[in-house]
Scaffold this motif. Structure first.
Motif, PDB file in Angstrom:
ATOM      1  N   LEU A  64       2.857 -10.801  -7.415  1.00 50.26           N
ATOM      2  CA  LEU A  64       2.283 -10.041  -8.533  1.00 50.26           C
ATOM      3  C   LEU A  64       2.185 -10.910  -9.786  1.00 50.26           C
ATOM      4  O   LEU A  64       1.208 -10.844 -10.528  1.00 50.26           O
ATOM      5  CB  LEU A  64       3.132  -8.797  -8.820  1.00 50.26           C
ATOM      6  N   SER A  65       3.193 -11.750 -10.005  1.00 48.19           N
ATOM      7  CA  SER A  65       3.198 -12.600 -11.189  1.00 48.19           C
ATOM      8  C   SER A  65       2.112 -13.671 -11.134  1.00 48.19           C
ATOM      9  O   SER A  65       1.759 -14.260 -12.146  1.00 48.19           O
ATOM     10  CB  SER A  65       4.568 -13.271 -11.357  1.00 48.19           C
ATOM     11  N   GLY A 108      -0.948 -12.919  -9.847  1.00 52.42           N
ATOM     12  CA  GLY A 108      -2.239 -12.241  -9.853  1.00 52.42           C
ATOM     13  C   GLY A 108      -2.719 -11.676  -8.537  1.00 52.42           C
ATOM     14  O   GLY A 108      -3.881 -11.271  -8.416  1.00 52.42           O
ATOM     15  N   TYR A 109      -1.839 -11.614  -7.551  1.00 52.49           N
ATOM     16  CA  TYR A 109      -2.253 -11.053  -6.265  1.00 52.49           C
ATOM     17  C   TYR A 109      -2.151  -9.533  -6.268  1.00 52.49           C
ATOM     18  O   TYR A 109      -1.374  -8.945  -7.031  1.00 52.49           O
ATOM     19  CB  TYR A 109      -1.370 -11.597  -5.135  1.00 52.49           C
ATOM     20  N   THR A 110      -2.928  -8.914  -5.397  1.00 48.56           N
ATOM     21  CA  THR A 110      -2.789  -7.489  -5.139  1.00 48.56           C
ATOM     22  C   THR A 110      -1.803  -7.347  -3.983  1.00 48.56           C
ATOM     23  O   THR A 110      -2.032  -7.889  -2.902  1.00 48.56           O
ATOM     24  CB  THR A 110      -4.139  -6.862  -4.746  1.00 48.56           C
ATOM     25  N   VAL A 111      -0.700  -6.658  -4.206  1.00 48.57           N
ATOM     26  CA  VAL A 111       0.398  -6.629  -3.235  1.00 48.57           C
ATOM     27  C   VAL A 111       0.712  -5.209  -2.787  1.00 48.57           C
ATOM     28  O   VAL A 111       0.748  -4.278  -3.596  1.00 48.57           O
ATOM     29  CB  VAL A 111       1.681  -7.251  -3.853  1.00 48.57           C
ATOM     30  N   ARG A 112       0.937  -5.073  -1.471  1.00 50.57           N
ATOM     31  CA  ARG A 112       1.474  -3.820  -0.928  1.00 50.57           C
ATOM     32  C   ARG A 112       2.635  -4.183  -0.020  1.00 50.57           C
ATOM     33  O   ARG A 112       2.535  -5.124   0.769  1.00 50.57           O
ATOM     34  CB  ARG A 112       0.409  -3.040  -0.147  1.00 50.57           C
ATOM     35  N   VAL A 113       3.735  -3.458  -0.140  1.00 49.09           N
ATOM     36  CA  VAL A 113       4.922  -3.769   0.657  1.00 49.09           C
ATOM     37  C   VAL A 113       5.235  -2.620   1.620  1.00 49.09           C
ATOM     38  O   VAL A 113       4.991  -1.454   1.311  1.00 49.09           O
ATOM     39  CB  VAL A 113       6.144  -4.054  -0.247  1.00 49.09           C
ATOM     40  N   PHE A 114       5.789  -2.995   2.767  1.00 51.76           N
ATOM     41  CA  PHE A 114       6.150  -2.015   3.791  1.00 51.76           C
ATOM     42  C   PHE A 114       7.516  -2.380   4.357  1.00 51.76           C
ATOM     43  O   PHE A 114       7.810  -3.551   4.602  1.00 51.76           O
ATOM     44  CB  PHE A 114       5.102  -2.006   4.915  1.00 51.76           C
ATOM     45  N   GLU A 115       8.346  -1.341   4.568  1.00 52.48           N
ATOM     46  CA  GLU A 115       9.715  -1.594   5.005  1.00 52.48           C
ATOM     47  C   GLU A 115       9.834  -1.715   6.519  1.00 52.48           C
ATOM     48  O   GLU A 115      10.899  -2.039   7.044  1.00 52.48           O
ATOM     49  CB  GLU A 115      10.651  -0.478   4.503  1.00 52.48           C
ATOM     50  N   SER A 116       8.733  -1.485   7.237  1.00 55.47           N
ATOM     51  CA  SER A 116       8.784  -1.594   8.698  1.00 55.47           C
ATOM     52  C   SER A 116       7.386  -1.835   9.252  1.00 55.47           C
ATOM     53  O   SER A 116       6.381  -1.539   8.598  1.00 55.47           O
ATOM     54  CB  SER A 116       9.365  -0.315   9.320  1.00 55.47           C
ATOM     55  N   GLY A 117       7.349  -2.357  10.464  1.00 57.43           N
ATOM     56  CA  GLY A 117       6.068  -2.552  11.139  1.00 57.43           C
ATOM     57  C   GLY A 117       5.378  -1.229  11.387  1.00 57.43           C
ATOM     58  O   GLY A 117       4.148  -1.118  11.269  1.00 57.43           O
TER      59      GLY A 117
END
Length: 202
Positions: free
Chosen positions: A26-27, A29-38
């Motif tokens: 994020l720092s 400049g990316y667009t980020v999505r996080v997931f806690e599992s497959g």
């Protein structure tokens, strides 16, 4: 649509790792999505997603390798970069042989991770541009009439107007008109340019 892809998906069951990578990206400049599992990632996955997915090799439930197999089955455009512990390197190398983009051994330096993700996104952008150009060619082809297609295929085969006229049982003047229409609709000025444009046609 911009060809500058900046989307990164992080799939890791370690909250600290997810947060660290997410904040780093994020720092920058990316667009980020996080997931806690497959499982959570695949449940959210949409066909149009492009960019890079960072997969932990070893997770509770589905492993990163399981997720990667699922992405392949769905013909996803996402490029996979694996994060592997030392004991998982052999598995990560095997995934690369199956089409994953690359892998990084944990822990890795921030700049190494950023460089790898940038490399993956550059490939993703190039793929999108290539698809766009193919789609544009097919869109032009769709504008041709059946007769124009017949003339075009013969032009590409190097046949003279007189031969084309005889084969299609039309006048040479009609062939010339169709030929001009083909060039105009395809956006080319010569048979050579036409052949080059269609060289990558699937």
């Amino acid at each position: 649509m911009s060809t500058d892809l900046k989307s990164v998906y992080i799939v890791d069951d370690d909250t600290a790792v997810r947060d660290a990578i997410g904040l780093l990206l994020l720092s920058h400049g990316y667009t980020v999505r996080v997931f806690e599992s497959g499982e959570a990632f695949l449940a959210a996955l949409e066909p149009g997603w492009e960019g890079c997915v960072v997969l932990d090799v070893r997770m509770e439930g589905m492993s990163g390798l399981d997720v990667f197999d699922a992405l392949r089955q769905r013909a996803s455009e996402l490029l996979a970069v694996f994060l592997s512990g030392h004991g998982d390197i052999a598995m990560a190398v095997g995934a690369v042989k199956q089409g994953a983009f690359d892998f990084l051994e944990k822990p890795c330096r921030d700049q190494v991770l950023l460089d790898k993700i940038n490399d993956a996104l550059a490939v993703a952008s190039a793929r999108r541009q290539s698809r766009g150009s193919h789609e544009a060619v097919h869109a032009r082809l769709a504008k041709l009439s059946p007769r124009e297609r017949e003339v075009m295929e013969r032009v590409l085969a190097g046949k003279l107007n007189k031969v084309i006229a005889d084969e299609l049982n039309i006048t040479m003047r009609t062939v010339e008109v169709h030929r001009a229409n083909v060039f105009a609709k395809m956006g080319v000025r010569s048979a050579v340019e036409l052949a080059q444009l269609l060289a990558g046609r699937e």
